[in-house]
Design a protein around this motif. Structure first.
Motif, PDB file in Angstrom:
ATOM      1  N   LYS A  53      31.331  28.346  34.385  1.00 44.48           N
ATOM      2  CA  LYS A  53      31.983  27.222  35.074  1.00 44.48           C
ATOM      3  C   LYS A  53      33.336  27.728  35.608  1.00 44.48           C
ATOM      4  O   LYS A  53      34.404  27.422  35.070  1.00 44.48           O
ATOM      5  N   LEU A  54      33.247  28.516  36.676  1.00 42.15           N
ATOM      6  CA  LEU A  54      34.418  29.248  37.150  1.00 42.15           C
ATOM      7  C   LEU A  54      35.472  28.353  37.788  1.00 42.15           C
ATOM      8  O   LEU A  54      36.661  28.688  37.756  1.00 42.15           O
ATOM      9  N   ASN A  55      35.070  27.222  38.376  1.00 41.48           N
ATOM     10  CA  ASN A  55      36.059  26.303  38.946  1.00 41.48           C
ATOM     11  C   ASN A  55      37.009  25.786  37.865  1.00 41.48           C
ATOM     12  O   ASN A  55      38.221  25.709  38.069  1.00 41.48           O
ATOM     13  N   SER A  56      36.432  25.434  36.712  1.00 34.94           N
ATOM     14  CA  SER A  56      37.247  24.957  35.589  1.00 34.94           C
ATOM     15  C   SER A  56      38.102  26.085  35.020  1.00 34.94           C
ATOM     16  O   SER A  56      39.246  25.871  34.610  1.00 34.94           O
ATOM     17  N   GLY A  79      35.166  37.310  33.747  1.00 32.94           N
ATOM     18  CA  GLY A  79      34.300  36.181  34.071  1.00 32.94           C
ATOM     19  C   GLY A  79      33.817  36.226  35.512  1.00 32.94           C
ATOM     20  O   GLY A  79      32.631  36.036  35.794  1.00 32.94           O
ATOM     21  N   LEU A  80      34.731  36.496  36.433  1.00 33.98           N
ATOM     22  CA  LEU A  80      34.366  36.597  37.850  1.00 33.98           C
ATOM     23  C   LEU A  80      33.396  37.755  38.081  1.00 33.98           C
ATOM     24  O   LEU A  80      32.408  37.628  38.801  1.00 33.98           O
ATOM     25  N   ALA A  81      33.691  38.894  37.452  1.00 29.77           N
ATOM     26  CA  ALA A  81      32.863  40.088  37.646  1.00 29.77           C
ATOM     27  C   ALA A  81      31.449  39.881  37.119  1.00 29.77           C
ATOM     28  O   ALA A  81      30.467  40.190  37.800  1.00 29.77           O
ATOM     29  N   VAL A  82      31.345  39.350  35.904  1.00 32.13           N
ATOM     30  CA  VAL A  82      30.031  39.166  35.269  1.00 32.13           C
ATOM     31  C   VAL A  82      29.158  38.206  36.072  1.00 32.13           C
ATOM     32  O   VAL A  82      27.936  38.380  36.159  1.00 32.13           O
ATOM     33  N   HIS A  83      29.781  37.201  36.695  1.00 29.35           N
ATOM     34  CA  HIS A  83      29.012  36.198  37.440  1.00 29.35           C
ATOM     35  C   HIS A  83      28.895  36.538  38.920  1.00 29.35           C
ATOM     36  O   HIS A  83      28.560  35.675  39.749  1.00 29.35           O
ATOM     37  N   GLY A  84      29.179  37.806  39.282  1.00 34.44           N
ATOM     38  CA  GLY A  84      28.894  38.276  40.640  1.00 34.44           C
ATOM     39  C   GLY A  84      29.975  38.041  41.671  1.00 34.44           C
ATOM     40  O   GLY A  84      29.777  38.336  42.851  1.00 34.44           O
ATOM     41  N   SER A 135      32.558  39.635  42.644  1.00 37.47           N
ATOM     42  CA  SER A 135      33.242  40.925  42.543  1.00 37.47           C
ATOM     43  C   SER A 135      34.521  40.984  43.378  1.00 37.47           C
ATOM     44  O   SER A 135      35.547  41.483  42.923  1.00 37.47           O
ATOM     45  N   GLU A 136      34.448  40.487  44.612  1.00 40.07           N
ATOM     46  CA  GLU A 136      35.619  40.559  45.492  1.00 40.07           C
ATOM     47  C   GLU A 136      36.785  39.765  44.918  1.00 40.07           C
ATOM     48  O   GLU A 136      37.928  40.222  44.934  1.00 40.07           O
ATOM     49  N   GLU A 137      36.487  38.559  44.397  1.00 38.95           N
ATOM     50  CA  GLU A 137      37.550  37.740  43.793  1.00 38.95           C
ATOM     51  C   GLU A 137      38.143  38.435  42.568  1.00 38.95           C
ATOM     52  O   GLU A 137      39.350  38.379  42.339  1.00 38.95           O
ATOM     53  N   ALA A 138      37.273  39.089  41.780  1.00 39.62           N
ATOM     54  CA  ALA A 138      37.743  39.795  40.575  1.00 39.62           C
ATOM     55  C   ALA A 138      38.709  40.916  40.955  1.00 39.62           C
ATOM     56  O   ALA A 138      39.769  41.083  40.332  1.00 39.62           O
ATOM     57  N   SER A 154      44.289  43.098  41.811  1.00 36.62           N
ATOM     58  CA  SER A 154      45.356  43.549  42.708  1.00 36.62           C
ATOM     59  C   SER A 154      46.600  42.677  42.547  1.00 36.62           C
ATOM     60  O   SER A 154      47.730  43.176  42.495  1.00 36.62           O
ATOM     61  N   SER A 155      46.378  41.357  42.417  1.00 39.25           N
ATOM     62  CA  SER A 155      47.492  40.418  42.199  1.00 39.25           C
ATOM     63  C   SER A 155      48.174  40.688  40.865  1.00 39.25           C
ATOM     64  O   SER A 155      49.400  40.617  40.748  1.00 39.25           O
ATOM     65  N   MET A 156      47.381  41.034  39.869  1.00 39.05           N
ATOM     66  CA  MET A 156      47.915  41.347  38.534  1.00 39.05           C
ATOM     67  C   MET A 156      48.822  42.575  38.592  1.00 39.05           C
ATOM     68  O   MET A 156      49.910  42.599  38.004  1.00 39.05           O
ATOM     69  N   GLU A 157      48.382  43.600  39.316  1.00 33.26           N
ATOM     70  CA  GLU A 157      49.177  44.827  39.414  1.00 33.26           C
ATOM     71  C   GLU A 157      50.519  44.585  40.108  1.00 33.26           C
ATOM     72  O   GLU A 157      51.509  45.252  39.795  1.00 33.26           O
ATOM     73  N   LYS A 158      50.532  43.634  41.033  1.00 38.89           N
ATOM     74  CA  LYS A 158      51.785  43.324  41.737  1.00 38.89           C
ATOM     75  C   LYS A 158      52.799  42.663  40.812  1.00 38.89           C
ATOM     76  O   LYS A 158      53.992  42.635  41.101  1.00 38.89           O
ATOM     77  N   ARG A 159      52.324  42.098  39.709  1.00 39.10           N
ATOM     78  CA  ARG A 159      53.216  41.439  38.744  1.00 39.10           C
ATOM     79  C   ARG A 159      53.473  42.356  37.552  1.00 39.10           C
ATOM     80  O   ARG A 159      53.455  41.923  36.401  1.00 39.10           O
TER      81      ARG A 159
END
Length: 534
Positions: free
Chosen positions: A334-337, A359-364, A366-369, A374-379
């Motif tokens: 339930k990725l929206n939640s 969670g994003l990666a396992v459910h396919g 991939s691009e969002e993951a 990338s956003s994490m590395e910027k922080r």
């Protein structure tokens, strides 16, 4: 009509707040009327936001930073709050600020600071950061010296905290020395010392003290229960739990956590149901374990009910609870939640980023993951990727077929973050390479894996890929390597047999089946199950 002064007078008489909305209204009023320097009101605001289950430690932090940060009571409150949060190291920072700024400290200051040291040491043990642990151990000794200098060494709460700190450091000798020097030992003192012996597995000394105790309380029995849970002796734990003369929320929490630890998730959820029937108030620890069980069993309905209950109570979802809730939604798909929980968090520890990326990666997705990584590395000043983060990243690459990107991320993990790959990282890389036809490269990588990380899973992954891509020769190599690592399973024989059959090598099929019979390997029939809605 109420004037600003009369409203302020009423606020000063207010015993406590009932919600964060009320806090924000009061904060807006005192800011607008120029009464932000009212120490009494700020103290009440900080006390509620930092310590109440309905508060927010991050809101308390912003309030604290807007003050002159020189009030001893407010400083003590912040140390106490941070000590029981997921950021116990911040309690040490506040304590250091008090010492450097000569802000008057009392026995409460040292008691809370010592508890913070113990919590930091526990977190360090989980993350295996030995150098940080050594610094905190030194800080604990420093506080002990200051306690002796100021004459607080006979305070029973401080003595108990000292025993706790030294036990977390693994220094049971120092813990016992403090315990023996106590003029009066409360039940809590005995409990802490027994826990110290349990922690280093000296059960003989722990049981000796347990038998010597002049009196016992529920914590004493919880200590024994925790020992059984720690060593996965779930039957002994169940027996003790049922026979305990009294039980509190901690007793229920330990038992539920025990079920989760041995992967009896249905047992954990059933006991949670019993806990509700018994009208025992669930704590953050309870709900964290329950959400963990929901995540592993896919019991989304129960997890959503827990979330709805928290919303109804206006419970501020932070810390370990937020991680468990996010992980539950991510694992249940339930990725929206999951995104909703993730985006609402003001401070996101690495575990939250990991749960979302994996969670994003396992459910396919991939691009969002990868975008989130990338956003994490910027922080980088707020959060740093760890080994779990890269497992999620590599899974994303595998699902999307991003072979070159996967290679680069693997090198990036080692060179930039100095993370030594373990069997899970190698497993992700072998899956990525073998899934997308780079079988020889996958084989070469397995040969470079250190012996300590070599796993039958790696060879089985490659063996499965050999069937998909019809590589008989490499399949035979994988089969031989598997036989060296562990006794072969029926599935291994069946897989190689199918590879031979697809290559029309019928003589090899017969030889393999004969070998399977001769070695006594029985083929287990496959089965599946579905969960029906009641």
């Amino acid at each position: 009509m109420c004037t600003g002064q009369s409203i302020l007078s009423k606020l000063l008489r207010l015993q406590c707040f009932s919600s964060m909305k009320e806090v924000e209204q009061v904060q807006a009023f005192i800011t607008k009327t120029g009464n932000f320097n009212s120490t009494s009101l700020i103290t009440k605001l900080v006390n509620f936001t930092s310590l109440s289950p309905l508060g927010s430690i991050f809101h308390a932090q912003s309030l604290f930073e807007e003050t002159s940060m020189d009030d001893p009571f407010i400083c003590n409150t912040m140390i106490r709050a941070y000590a029981r949060s997921v950021f116990p190291i911040k309690a040490i920072y506040v304590y250091n600020h008090m010492q450097e700024s000569n802000i008057g400290s009392d026995h409460f200051t040292y008691n809370f600071a010592l508890k913070a040291c113990a919590r930091v040491l526990k977190c360090v043990e989980e993350d295996d950061e030995k150098c940080v642990g050594f610094e905190i151990f030194r800080k604990g000794i420093e506080i002990h010296c200051r306690v002796l200098k100021l004459g607080f060494d006979h305070d029973s709460y401080i003595q108990n905290s000292l025993v706790f700190v030294y036990s977390q450091c693994g220094s049971v000798r120092l813990a016992r020395q403090v315990f023996d020097e106590m003029t009066e030992r409360s039940v809590a003192s005995w409990n802490v010392m027994i826990s110290a012996y349990d922690q280093v597995n000296d059960f003989e000394a722990a049981d000796y003290l347990f038998d010597l105790m002049p009196q016992r309380n529920v914590v004493s029995w919880n200590t024994l229960l925790f020992r059984y849970v720690k060593f996965r002796e779930i039957e002994a734990a169940k027996e003790l739990f049922r026979e305990m003369p009294e039980r509190d929320a901690v007793s229920w929490n330990s038992m539920i956590a025990g079920y989760v630890q041995v992967k009896d998730y249905n047992g954990a959820l059933n006991l949670f149901h019993e806990m509700q029937i018994a009208h025992v108030e669930a704590t953050e620890v309870t709900l964290t374990s329950v959400l963990g069980a929901c995540a592993e069993t896919g019991a989304l309905d129960i997890g959503m009910k827990v979330h709805e209950s928290l919303k109804e109570k206006q419970y501020k979802i932070e810390g370990y609870l937020s991680i468990a809730l996010l992980d539950m939604y991510a694992k249940c798909g339930k990725l929206n939640s999951a995104w909703e929980v993730f985006n609402e968090l003001k401070v996101k520890p690495v575990s939250c980023w990991n749960a979302m990326i994996v969670g994003l990666a396992v459910h396919g997705h991939s691009e969002e993951a990868l975008e989130l990584f990338s956003s994490m590395e910027k922080r980088h000043e707020e959060v740093k990727p760890n080994r779990v983060t890269f497992i999620g990243v590599l899974i994303a690459c595998s699902h999307k077929g991003l072979v070159e990107e996967g290679r680069q991320y693997f090198k990036h993990m080692v060179k930039k973050y100095l993370i030594v790959p373990d069997k899970k990282h190698y497993g992700c890389m072998i899956d990525l390479l073998s899934r997308w036809r780079f079988l020889d490269e996958a084989y070469q990588m397995i040969k470079t894996v250190p012996d300590s990380e070599t796993s039958s899973v790696l060879w089985r992954t490659l063996l499965s890929a050999c069937r998909v891509h019809g590589n008989v020769e490499l399949a035979e190599v994988c089969f031989r390597q598997l036989s060296k690592l562990e006794p072969l399973k029926d599935a291994d024989y069946v897989l190689l047999s199918n590879i031979y059959a697809e290559a029309e090598r019928w003589d090899d099929v017969e030889l393999l089946r004969s070998d399977m019979i001769n070695t006594g390997v029985l083929r287990v029939l496959g089965c599946s199950h579905i969960e029906m809605m009641k």
